[in-house]
Structure formats: structure tokens, C-alpha cells
Enzyme design. Structure first.
Site, PDB file in Angstrom:
ATOM      1  N   LYS A  13       0.833  -1.223   0.000  1.00 17.48           N
ATOM      2  CA  LYS A  13       0.000   0.000   0.000  1.00 17.48           C
ATOM      3  C   LYS A  13       0.859   1.262   0.000  1.00 17.48           C
ATOM      4  O   LYS A  13       0.619   2.182  -0.759  1.00 17.48           O
ATOM      5  CB  LYS A  13      -0.889   0.070   1.256  1.00 17.48           C
ATOM      6  CG  LYS A  13      -1.837  -1.070   1.450  1.00 17.48           C
ATOM      7  CD  LYS A  13      -2.720  -0.834   2.668  1.00 17.48           C
ATOM      8  CE  LYS A  13      -1.985  -0.779   3.992  1.00 17.48           C
ATOM      9  NZ  LYS A  13      -1.381  -2.031   4.445  1.00 17.48           N
ATOM     10  N   ARG A  88      -8.748   1.369   9.464  1.00 24.05           N
ATOM     11  CA  ARG A  88      -8.391  -0.032   9.716  1.00 24.05           C
ATOM     12  C   ARG A  88      -9.496  -0.747  10.491  1.00 24.05           C
ATOM     13  O   ARG A  88      -9.367  -1.932  10.783  1.00 24.05           O
ATOM     14  CB  ARG A  88      -7.121  -0.082  10.532  1.00 24.05           C
ATOM     15  CG  ARG A  88      -5.865  -0.388   9.710  1.00 24.05           C
ATOM     16  CD  ARG A  88      -4.707  -0.329  10.651  1.00 24.05           C
ATOM     17  NE  ARG A  88      -3.554  -1.061  10.258  1.00 24.05           N
ATOM     18  CZ  ARG A  88      -2.481  -0.503   9.692  1.00 24.05           C
ATOM     19  NH1 ARG A  88      -2.487   0.751   9.364  1.00 24.05           N
ATOM     20  NH2 ARG A  88      -1.432  -1.244   9.443  1.00 24.05           N
ATOM     21  N   ARG A 123      11.785  -5.869   3.966  1.00 20.74           N
ATOM     22  CA  ARG A 123      11.317  -4.486   3.923  1.00 20.74           C
ATOM     23  C   ARG A 123      12.201  -3.585   4.790  1.00 20.74           C
ATOM     24  O   ARG A 123      12.604  -3.959   5.883  1.00 20.74           O
ATOM     25  CB  ARG A 123       9.878  -4.427   4.424  1.00 20.74           C
ATOM     26  CG  ARG A 123       9.333  -3.034   4.440  1.00 20.74           C
ATOM     27  CD  ARG A 123       7.869  -3.030   4.318  1.00 20.74           C
ATOM     28  NE  ARG A 123       7.200  -3.260   5.598  1.00 20.74           N
ATOM     29  CZ  ARG A 123       5.924  -3.001   5.783  1.00 20.74           C
ATOM     30  NH1 ARG A 123       5.180  -2.568   4.796  1.00 20.74           N
ATOM     31  NH2 ARG A 123       5.371  -3.224   6.942  1.00 20.74           N
ATOM     32  N   ARG A 156      11.687  -2.282  10.515  1.00 13.03           N
ATOM     33  CA  ARG A 156      10.732  -1.907  11.553  1.00 13.03           C
ATOM     34  C   ARG A 156      10.678  -2.986  12.630  1.00 13.03           C
ATOM     35  O   ARG A 156      10.726  -4.168  12.315  1.00 13.03           O
ATOM     36  CB  ARG A 156       9.343  -1.732  10.931  1.00 13.03           C
ATOM     37  CG  ARG A 156       9.195  -0.431  10.213  1.00 13.03           C
ATOM     38  CD  ARG A 156       7.960  -0.380   9.365  1.00 13.03           C
ATOM     39  NE  ARG A 156       6.753  -0.901  10.001  1.00 13.03           N
ATOM     40  CZ  ARG A 156       5.543  -0.810   9.454  1.00 13.03           C
ATOM     41  NH1 ARG A 156       5.377  -0.222   8.294  1.00 13.03           N
ATOM     42  NH2 ARG A 156       4.495  -1.308  10.073  1.00 13.03           N
ATOM     43  N   ARG A 167       0.017  -9.346  13.169  1.00  9.66           N
ATOM     44  CA  ARG A 167      -0.547  -8.229  12.389  1.00  9.66           C
ATOM     45  C   ARG A 167      -1.470  -8.747  11.292  1.00  9.66           C
ATOM     46  O   ARG A 167      -2.494  -8.133  10.994  1.00  9.66           O
ATOM     47  CB  ARG A 167       0.578  -7.387  11.790  1.00  9.66           C
ATOM     48  CG  ARG A 167       1.317  -6.593  12.853  1.00  9.66           C
ATOM     49  CD  ARG A 167       2.593  -6.010  12.347  1.00  9.66           C
ATOM     50  NE  ARG A 167       2.375  -4.990  11.348  1.00  9.66           N
ATOM     51  CZ  ARG A 167       3.293  -4.618  10.462  1.00  9.66           C
ATOM     52  NH1 ARG A 167       4.476  -5.194  10.445  1.00  9.66           N
ATOM     53  NH2 ARG A 167       3.020  -3.684   9.592  1.00  9.66           N
TER      54      ARG A 167
HETATM   55  P1  AMP Z   1       1.496   0.572   9.132  1.00  8.54           P
HETATM   56  O1  AMP Z   1       2.740   1.345   8.888  1.00  8.54           O
HETATM   57  O2  AMP Z   1       0.330   1.103   8.374  1.00  8.54           O
HETATM   58  O3  AMP Z   1       1.686  -0.909   8.953  1.00  8.54           O
HETATM   59  O4  AMP Z   1       1.144   0.795  10.693  1.00  8.54           O
HETATM   60  C1  AMP Z   1       2.030   0.388  11.712  1.00  8.54           C
HETATM   61  C2  AMP Z   1       1.284   0.243  13.025  1.00  8.54           C
HETATM   62  O5  AMP Z   1       0.729   1.511  13.401  1.00  8.54           O
HETATM   63  C3  AMP Z   1       0.100  -0.711  12.999  1.00  8.54           C
HETATM   64  O6  AMP Z   1       0.471  -2.060  13.206  1.00  8.54           O
HETATM   65  C4  AMP Z   1      -0.743  -0.164  14.132  1.00  8.54           C
HETATM   66  O7  AMP Z   1      -0.208  -0.529  15.395  1.00  8.54           O
HETATM   67  C5  AMP Z   1      -0.548   1.339  13.989  1.00  8.54           C
HETATM   68  N1  AMP Z   1      -1.561   1.936  13.086  1.00  8.54           N
HETATM   69  C6  AMP Z   1      -1.347   2.533  11.873  1.00  8.54           C
HETATM   70  N2  AMP Z   1      -2.499   2.969  11.333  1.00  8.54           N
HETATM   71  C7  AMP Z   1      -3.469   2.625  12.214  1.00  8.54           C
HETATM   72  C8  AMP Z   1      -4.879   2.782  12.236  1.00  8.54           C
HETATM   73  N3  AMP Z   1      -5.536   3.363  11.227  1.00  8.54           N
HETATM   74  N4  AMP Z   1      -5.562   2.309  13.299  1.00  8.54           N
HETATM   75  C9  AMP Z   1      -4.923   1.726  14.348  1.00  8.54           C
HETATM   76  N5  AMP Z   1      -3.594   1.524  14.396  1.00  8.54           N
HETATM   77  C10 AMP Z   1      -2.872   1.984  13.337  1.00  8.54           C
END
Ligand code: AMP
Length: 212
Positions: A13, A88, A123, A156, A167
Site C-alpha cells: 500500500k 483499519r 522491507r 521496523r 498483524r
Molecule cells: P502501518 O505502517 O500502516 O503498517 O502501521 C504500523 C502500526 O501503526 C500498525 O500495526 C498499528 O499498530 C498502527 N496503526 C497505523 N495505522 C493505524 C490505524 N488506522 N488504526 C490503528 N492503528 C494503526
């Protein structure tokens, strides 16, 4: 145009949002990047989010909705935006509607779990600007350095194999119901994530502009 890119963690994404936002001249807004920045800065919101993020859990809706609301109110988002990693949960999607945001299109990027697990191990993200790379599929020009800002590329904490599984499970339980939510509103188009980033980008652009 207000777009949402939906998909499991590691589906691509962020990478696609970075490509499509340049083509459309609208910002890509990643709540994950914003939360990581808040953690790095040690803000109260960041400190509260860190434990959830490290475990691979979602940060509570109220916190993320607040951050997103502030971000889309900024000037550069006036003509549209791509949301990467938000909403989400169905509650977050409802909150977007309550803010008066009209979503034009939701593009789901589909990638089988086995591929996701492989991809996540390679990644890397930039500590400075949050740009995504992959050691094999999307390497930087200079190893370990961001092409855009020269920042260090790091893995990360939540990309470790055990956290990735949790996740993925969270995605299935909490985020996948959004497919149905947006399908009923006739906004959802799904594309198959390809091996080559440029191939997925073509499909994604076609999905953004296609009539449903
Ligand atoms: P991402 O970089 O989008 O994979 O997000 C990394 C982490 O940030 C996720 O595993 C969640 O812990 C938190 N996170 C990011 N976006 C959201 C969201 N919209 N709602 C809740 N947690 C989020």
C-alpha cells in the site's frame, strides 16, 4: 480525489501510495508513518501508541482518528489525498464519514499470506522520511540510505516474523470487514499485487480511474 488503499500489512500500500500520489499530485497520508514519527519525537500520543505498535496491535480508534482528522485539515490535502493504513476498523470508516469526507475509490491490493511473510523480512523504511524500500524488489541506489532524503534505512520492530503473524491476524479480524463495507457502497476495486512494483502500479492506476 479521496482514495483509500486497503490491504494486509506488507501488501505494498505504502509503495503504491507513494507512486500514485506523485501522478495525481495529492499527498499520501500514512497513519503508520505519522505514529512512528510521534514515537520517535516522544510525544504523549507517540508514547501511548508505542506498546500497541510493537505488539502488532491496532492503536485505539480515538487516538488515530484524532491524528488523521488534523492531518486531512491541512492545506495540501484540500484537493484530495490517498489514505494508506486508514481506516483499519469499521469505526474509523464511520468516523471519516462523520467528518464529512467523501471517499471516491477504495483500492484493495491483494497478496497471499506466504508472499507477505517473505516480503516483510526484506522491507526497510527510512528513519528520516518514512519512505519504503525492499532489499530485493525495491532497493535504494546506495545500500542502507534513502534515495529521497539520505536517511538511514532500518527494519521496523514490528516487521519481525512473530509480530507479522499477529498483524496479519489483526488485519483479518478488524480490517477485512471494511471490504464488505466499501463494496456495499460500490467503491471497492481489488487488484492482485504483482512481483514487480511497476506492474502493480499500472493495475492500481487503472483501478483508481476505472468506472465501477
Ligand atoms: P502501518 O505502517 O500502516 O503498517 O502501521 C504500523 C502500526 O501503526 C500498525 O500495526 C498499528 O499498530 C498502527 N496503526 C497505523 N495505522 C493505524 C490505524 N488506522 N488504526 C490503528 N492503528 C494503526
Amino acid at each position: 480525489m479521496n482514495l483509500i488503499f486497503l490491504g494486509a500489512p506488507g501488501a505494498g500500500k505504502g509503495t503504491q501510495a507513494e507512486i500514485v500520489c506523485e501522478k495525481l499530485g495529492i499527498p499520501a497520508i500514512s497513519t503508520g508513518n505519522m505514529l512512528r514519527e510521534a514515537v520517535k519525537q516522544g510525544t504523549p500520543a507517540g508514547l501511548a501508541a508505542k506498546e500497541y505498535m510493537d505488539r502488532g496491535d491496532l492503536v485505539p480508534d480515538e487516538a488515530v482518528i484524532g491524528i488523521l482528522k488534523e492531518r486531512i485539515a491541512q492545506d495540501d490535502a484540500k484537493n484530495g489525498f490517498i489514505l494508506d493504513g486508514f481506516p483499519r476498523t469499521v469505526a474509523q470508516a464511520e468516523a471519516l464519514e462523520q467528518m464529512g469526507v467523501v471517499i471516491d475509490r477504495v483500492v484493495e491490493i491483494r497478496v497471499p499470506d506466504e508472499k507477505i511473510i517473505k516480503r516483510m523480512s526484506g522491507r526497510r523504511v527510512c528513519e528520516g522520511c518514512g519512505s519504503s524500500y525492499h532489499i530485493q524488489y525495491n532497493p535504494p541506489a546506495e545500500e542502507g540510505k534513502c534515495d529521497k532524503c539520505g536517511g538511514n534505512l532500518v527494519q521496523r520492530v514490528d516487521d519481525k516474523p512473530e509480530t507479522v503473524l499477529s498483524r496479519l491476524q489483526t488485519y483479518r479480524e478488524k480490517t477485512e470487514p471494511l471490504k464488505d463495507y466499501y463494496c456495499k457502497k460500490h467503491k471497492l476495486i481489488s487488484v492482485e499485487g504483482q512481483e514487480e512494483i511497476a506492474d502493480t502500479a499500472k493495475l492500481t492506476m487503472a483501478a483508481v480511474t476505472a468506472r465501477i
